[in-house]
Design a protein around this motif. Structure first.
Motif, PDB file in Angstrom:
ATOM      1  N   GLU A  67      30.316  47.796  29.561  1.00 14.05           N
ATOM      2  CA  GLU A  67      29.354  47.270  30.526  1.00 14.05           C
ATOM      3  C   GLU A  67      28.395  48.349  31.011  1.00 14.05           C
ATOM      4  O   GLU A  67      27.277  48.044  31.422  1.00 14.05           O
ATOM      5  CB  GLU A  67      30.100  46.600  31.678  1.00 14.05           C
ATOM      6  N   THR A  68      28.802  49.598  30.930  1.00 12.86           N
ATOM      7  CA  THR A  68      27.877  50.698  31.207  1.00 12.86           C
ATOM      8  C   THR A  68      26.748  50.689  30.191  1.00 12.86           C
ATOM      9  O   THR A  68      25.570  50.832  30.533  1.00 12.86           O
ATOM     10  CB  THR A  68      28.616  52.046  31.170  1.00 12.86           C
ATOM     11  N   ALA A 255      24.684  51.916  43.528  1.00  9.49           N
ATOM     12  CA  ALA A 255      23.834  51.589  44.678  1.00  9.49           C
ATOM     13  C   ALA A 255      23.953  50.118  45.044  1.00  9.49           C
ATOM     14  O   ALA A 255      23.938  49.759  46.229  1.00  9.49           O
ATOM     15  CB  ALA A 255      22.377  51.945  44.375  1.00  9.49           C
ATOM     16  N   GLY A 256      24.072  49.272  44.043  1.00  8.07           N
ATOM     17  CA  GLY A 256      24.242  47.849  44.316  1.00  8.07           C
ATOM     18  C   GLY A 256      25.455  47.600  45.194  1.00  8.07           C
ATOM     19  O   GLY A 256      25.409  46.805  46.143  1.00  8.07           O
ATOM     20  N   TYR A 259      24.734  48.823  48.783  1.00  6.26           N
ATOM     21  CA  TYR A 259      23.814  47.950  49.510  1.00  6.26           C
ATOM     22  C   TYR A 259      24.369  46.541  49.693  1.00  6.26           C
ATOM     23  O   TYR A 259      23.738  45.704  50.344  1.00  6.26           O
ATOM     24  CB  TYR A 259      22.478  47.861  48.773  1.00  6.26           C
ATOM     25  N   GLY A 260      25.520  46.248  49.096  1.00  9.73           N
ATOM     26  CA  GLY A 260      26.081  44.908  49.198  1.00  9.73           C
ATOM     27  C   GLY A 260      25.368  43.886  48.338  1.00  9.73           C
ATOM     28  O   GLY A 260      25.415  42.684  48.609  1.00  9.73           O
ATOM     29  N   VAL A 261      24.716  44.352  47.261  1.00  2.00           N
ATOM     30  CA  VAL A 261      24.001  43.461  46.351  1.00  2.00           C
ATOM     31  C   VAL A 261      24.928  43.122  45.187  1.00  2.00           C
ATOM     32  O   VAL A 261      25.423  44.010  44.494  1.00  2.00           O
ATOM     33  CB  VAL A 261      22.708  44.108  45.826  1.00  2.00           C
ATOM     34  N   ILE A 305      25.025  42.181  35.037  1.00  4.51           N
ATOM     35  CA  ILE A 305      26.264  42.948  34.933  1.00  4.51           C
ATOM     36  C   ILE A 305      27.061  42.922  36.225  1.00  4.51           C
ATOM     37  O   ILE A 305      28.285  42.773  36.230  1.00  4.51           O
ATOM     38  CB  ILE A 305      25.966  44.426  34.570  1.00  4.51           C
ATOM     39  N   GLY A 306      26.351  43.053  37.354  1.00  5.37           N
ATOM     40  CA  GLY A 306      27.012  43.165  38.642  1.00  5.37           C
ATOM     41  C   GLY A 306      26.999  44.599  39.142  1.00  5.37           C
ATOM     42  O   GLY A 306      26.540  45.516  38.458  1.00  5.37           O
ATOM     43  N   ASN A 307      27.472  44.799  40.367  1.00  4.41           N
ATOM     44  CA  ASN A 307      27.552  46.162  40.886  1.00  4.41           C
ATOM     45  C   ASN A 307      28.830  46.832  40.387  1.00  4.41           C
ATOM     46  O   ASN A 307      29.653  46.216  39.693  1.00  4.41           O
ATOM     47  CB  ASN A 307      27.434  46.180  42.414  1.00  4.41           C
ATOM     48  N   TYR A 308      29.022  48.085  40.751  1.00  2.96           N
ATOM     49  CA  TYR A 308      30.152  48.848  40.201  1.00  2.96           C
ATOM     50  C   TYR A 308      31.494  48.224  40.579  1.00  2.96           C
ATOM     51  O   TYR A 308      32.416  48.160  39.756  1.00  2.96           O
ATOM     52  CB  TYR A 308      30.099  50.302  40.670  1.00  2.96           C
TER      53      TYR A 308
END
Length: 344
Positions: A67-68, A255-256, A259-261, A305-308
């Motif tokens: 996914e990276t 960062a996602g 930031y809660g994204v 993909i989504g955040n980490y």
């Protein structure tokens, strides 16, 4: 095309020198331009480690490292599936990157000085981990000091070769290494009883135990040393733009999370009044242009993909069969080592 048989005929060090020598002549064109012209990213992949990189029952590659790579494809093309995966052994992976067979090596590679100084640029760590030993519980071994005279299955071309020698010398353990040139052979030898112990990254050991052991409860995993490694996607030196694109694609996932994204709220977040989020998602222009990408490159990564946290949880953590704790892979604000940089 990269000749894997040729690589096996040489030592890891020799392969690095030869591959590095090929780089200058073979890569006058920028990696980024070559990727755009080709229409997809080529990434190195493991030879099958569930949670990090392995095809599912339908042949679709999944895992944290996978996914990276898909995040980079989403950033460059707006399509996470514009990728090709090349399975590589530990011995093959760095020469494959340096020779140009692959554009990006997200496959569990440890950031070390000599690698960094010999043709590789490490981007942003996507996983922090210690090196571990896995042994059968029946041996009655629970820590490295108990392993005197043990035989250890080791995959060549990895930092674990150095770890075994260091530990054996420091603690006078007289460890006996049994060397293999690929992941499958190393693991098969361990489970068949050819070696007392298997050494690799602890999370990979957890994956192997969960997916390949007849009875996972028959095995114990413990640290080989007190040191933590930074597993870090890498590119070859010589194209700063490509280096930046890969680095900031990984940073976008971190960062996602900060930031809660998330995948589910990213469209709603486009209407946020928070300046940092507006810059992050490309509502306020500038970041994409600085990288030579679409202004919504980070939006595309989160949307597809989504955040980490989402990537970690579904591949390794609470939503996966492995149930690995995030530990040092939490954000710095939660006591971990993951530190998102500033999108401006």
């Amino acid at each position: 095309m990269f000749n894997t048989q040729w690589v096996r005929a040489f030592t890891f060090g020799t392969s690095l020198v030869v591959a590095a020598g090929l780089c200058g002549a073979a890569h006058a064109q920028s990696v980024f331009q070559a990727v755009k012209d080709r229409g997809h990213v080529i990434c190195g992949a493991s030879q099958g480690t569930v949670g990090f990189g392995a095809p599912d029952d339908n042949g679709y590659w999944r895992g944290l490292d996978i996914e990276t790579c898909r995040a980079v494809a989403a950033a460059v093309f707006g399509d996470k599936d514009k990728v090709e995966f090349v399975p590589l052994s530990g011995q093959q992976r760095i020469p494959a990157l340096l020779s140009g067979e692959i554009d990006l090596l997200p496959r569990t590679v440890t950031w070390t000085l000599r690698r960094d100084a010999n043709g590789i640029n490490f981007t942003t760590p996507n996983y922090y981990e210690f090196t571990g030993f896995m042994v059968p519980k029946a041996l009655g071994v629970s820590k490295v000091e108990d392993m005197k005279g043990a035989s250890v299955c080791v995959q060549t071309g990895s930092t674990t070769e150095v770890v075994v020698n260091d530990v054996s010398t420091k603690l006078s353990l007289d460890l006996q290494t049994v060397i293999f040139d690929n992941v499958a052979a190393t693991r098969q030898a361990f489970f068949s009883g050819r070696c007392d112990a298997l050494i690799t990254d602890a999370a990979a050991l957890a994956s192997v135990r969960a997916t390949q052991a007849t009875n996972p409860d028959d095995y114990i995993i413990f640290p080989a040393t007190k040191y933590m490694d930074a597993l870090t996607p890498a590119v070859r030196q010589g194209d700063d733009q490509w280096f930046d694109i890969v680095k900031w694609s990984i940073q976008a996932m971190l960062a996602g999370e900060m930031y809660g994204v998330t995948q589910s709220n990213v469209d709603e977040m486009l209407n946020s009044s928070e300046p940092r989020i507006k810059r992050f998602l490309g509502v306020e222009a500038g970041n994409g242009a600085a990288l030579g990408l679409d202004e919504k490159f980070a939006y595309n990564i989160i949307k597809q993909i989504g955040n980490y946290a989402e990537v970690f949880d579904r591949n390794l953590g609470k939503d996966s069969p492995l149930k690995i704790e995030r530990g040092p892979n939490r954000l710095f604000s939660d006591g971990g080592l993951m530190f998102p940089l500033v999108f401006q």
